[in-house]
Design an enzyme around this catalytic site. Structure first.
Site, PDB file in Angstrom:
ATOM      1  N   CYS A 256      74.731   4.596  33.693  1.00 38.18           N
ATOM      2  CA  CYS A 256      74.084   5.701  34.374  1.00 38.18           C
ATOM      3  C   CYS A 256      72.972   5.234  35.309  1.00 38.18           C
ATOM      4  O   CYS A 256      72.444   6.020  36.085  1.00 38.18           O
ATOM      5  CB  CYS A 256      73.541   6.713  33.368  1.00 38.18           C
ATOM      6  SG  CYS A 256      72.422   6.000  32.165  1.00 38.18           S
TER       7      CYS A 256
ATOM      8  N   CYS B 213      74.053  12.312  40.688  1.00 38.93           N
ATOM      9  CA  CYS B 213      73.702  13.194  39.572  1.00 38.93           C
ATOM     10  C   CYS B 213      72.871  12.435  38.538  1.00 38.93           C
ATOM     11  O   CYS B 213      71.838  12.928  38.073  1.00 38.93           O
ATOM     12  CB  CYS B 213      74.970  13.748  38.930  1.00 38.93           C
ATOM     13  SG  CYS B 213      74.669  15.062  37.717  1.00 38.93           S
ATOM     14  N   CYS B 214      73.287  11.223  38.206  1.00 40.00           N
ATOM     15  CA  CYS B 214      72.531  10.406  37.256  1.00 40.00           C
ATOM     16  C   CYS B 214      71.146  10.069  37.793  1.00 40.00           C
ATOM     17  O   CYS B 214      70.171  10.044  37.038  1.00 40.00           O
ATOM     18  CB  CYS B 214      73.295   9.122  36.942  1.00 40.00           C
ATOM     19  SG  CYS B 214      74.699   9.328  35.824  1.00 40.00           S
TER      20      CYS B 214
ATOM     21  N   CYS C  73      76.088  12.942  28.811  1.00 40.79           N
ATOM     22  CA  CYS C  73      76.133  14.355  29.182  1.00 40.79           C
ATOM     23  C   CYS C  73      77.520  14.934  28.883  1.00 40.79           C
ATOM     24  O   CYS C  73      78.534  14.227  28.948  1.00 40.79           O
ATOM     25  CB  CYS C  73      75.815  14.518  30.663  1.00 40.79           C
ATOM     26  SG  CYS C  73      74.119  14.079  31.102  1.00 40.79           S
TER      27      CYS C  73
ATOM     28  N   CYS D  18      80.386  14.468  31.475  1.00 47.12           N
ATOM     29  CA  CYS D  18      80.816  13.106  31.821  1.00 47.12           C
ATOM     30  C   CYS D  18      81.206  12.280  30.603  1.00 47.12           C
ATOM     31  O   CYS D  18      81.292  11.053  30.680  1.00 47.12           O
ATOM     32  CB  CYS D  18      79.719  12.384  32.595  1.00 47.12           C
ATOM     33  SG  CYS D  18      79.303  13.169  34.161  1.00 47.12           S
TER      34      CYS D  18
END
Length: 231
Positions: free
Chosen positions: A227, A118-119, A201, A204
């Site tokens: 990240c 995702c990062c 985010c 997270c």
């Protein structure tokens, strides 16, 4: 300036800049590398550097990674800073795919099943794409934020992204950051007043309670502390 020349310059300046003030580091950075940018996350450290840049080099490019998953307070902080410094165009950099496309391609809540992926999609790839346009960049990382940042120099060659990296407040403490914010009435993210020392985010990031490590609120329950933007 080729790679050998850059490495020579960095080696020559690393020691001298270690004792320089943050403003002096910024001035050296923008004068030596006109094609430079500042990656702003709108956290406490970065709003300090936004304010400093207005004093040192108000025309230096500033961009932010819009992951589509930021807290509302982060977007509000961006807007308040833009109103305070009307000459700054905070350039928005977005991922190549929308959250909906990400969910379709990689499954719902990728940040829970594979936070690194995702990062990479929402932060690392957009950053890589943006930094390719520059020869140097400025960040707000500090050595005491995390063990992974303990050896950060005020000037170093960023081997991951292939350009020169400046960390003007690498030697600052958290108290130094907040003293600057108070003394200069700098706009900051109100989440900092509600136990969010490090803000990423929304999915997270959680509150950090007294006694916890300042970065304990990032990727809770996962073996992840960065990240991927910094080594």
């Amino acid at each position: 300036m080729n790679l050998i020349e850059k490495e020579k310059l960095i080696a020559e300046q690393a020691v001298a800049l270690e004792s320089a003030s943050a403003e002096e580091v910024l001035r050296f950075a923008v004068e030596t590398f006109p094609n430079i940018t500042f990656a702003c996350s709108f956290g406490a450290e970065d709003v300090v550097l936004v304010d400093m840049l207005q004093r040192v080099s108000p025309t230096t490019d500033i961009f932010y990674l819009d992951t589509d998953f930021h807290f509302k307070e982060t977007y509000d902080t961006r807007d308040r800073l833009a109103a305070r410094y009307p000459g700054i165009p905070f350039v928005e950099v977005k991922p190549l795919i929308t959250p909906e496309q990400q969910a379709k391609q990689h499954g719902e809540k990728l940040w829970e099943t594979d936070a690194n992926a995702c990062c990479n999609i929402r932060k690392v790839e957009p950053l890589t794409r943006t930094l390719a346009k520059y020869e140097a960049w400025i960040t707000g990382i500090r050595r005491d934020q995390a063990p992974t940042r303990a050896n950060a120099k005020k000037i170093e060659y960023d081997t991951k992204f292939g350009l020169v990296k400046f960390n003007p407040i690498a030697d600052w403490t958290n108290d130094d950051v907040w003293k600057y914010i108070r003394d200069n009435n700098v706009i900051y993210n109100p989440l900092h007043d509600n136990h969010y020392p490090s803000i990423g985010c929304e999915y997270c990031t959680r509150q950090v309670m007294p006694g916890e490590d300042p970065r304990a609120g990032r990727w809770t329950g996962q073996e992840k502390t960065e990240c991927g933007l910094h080594k």
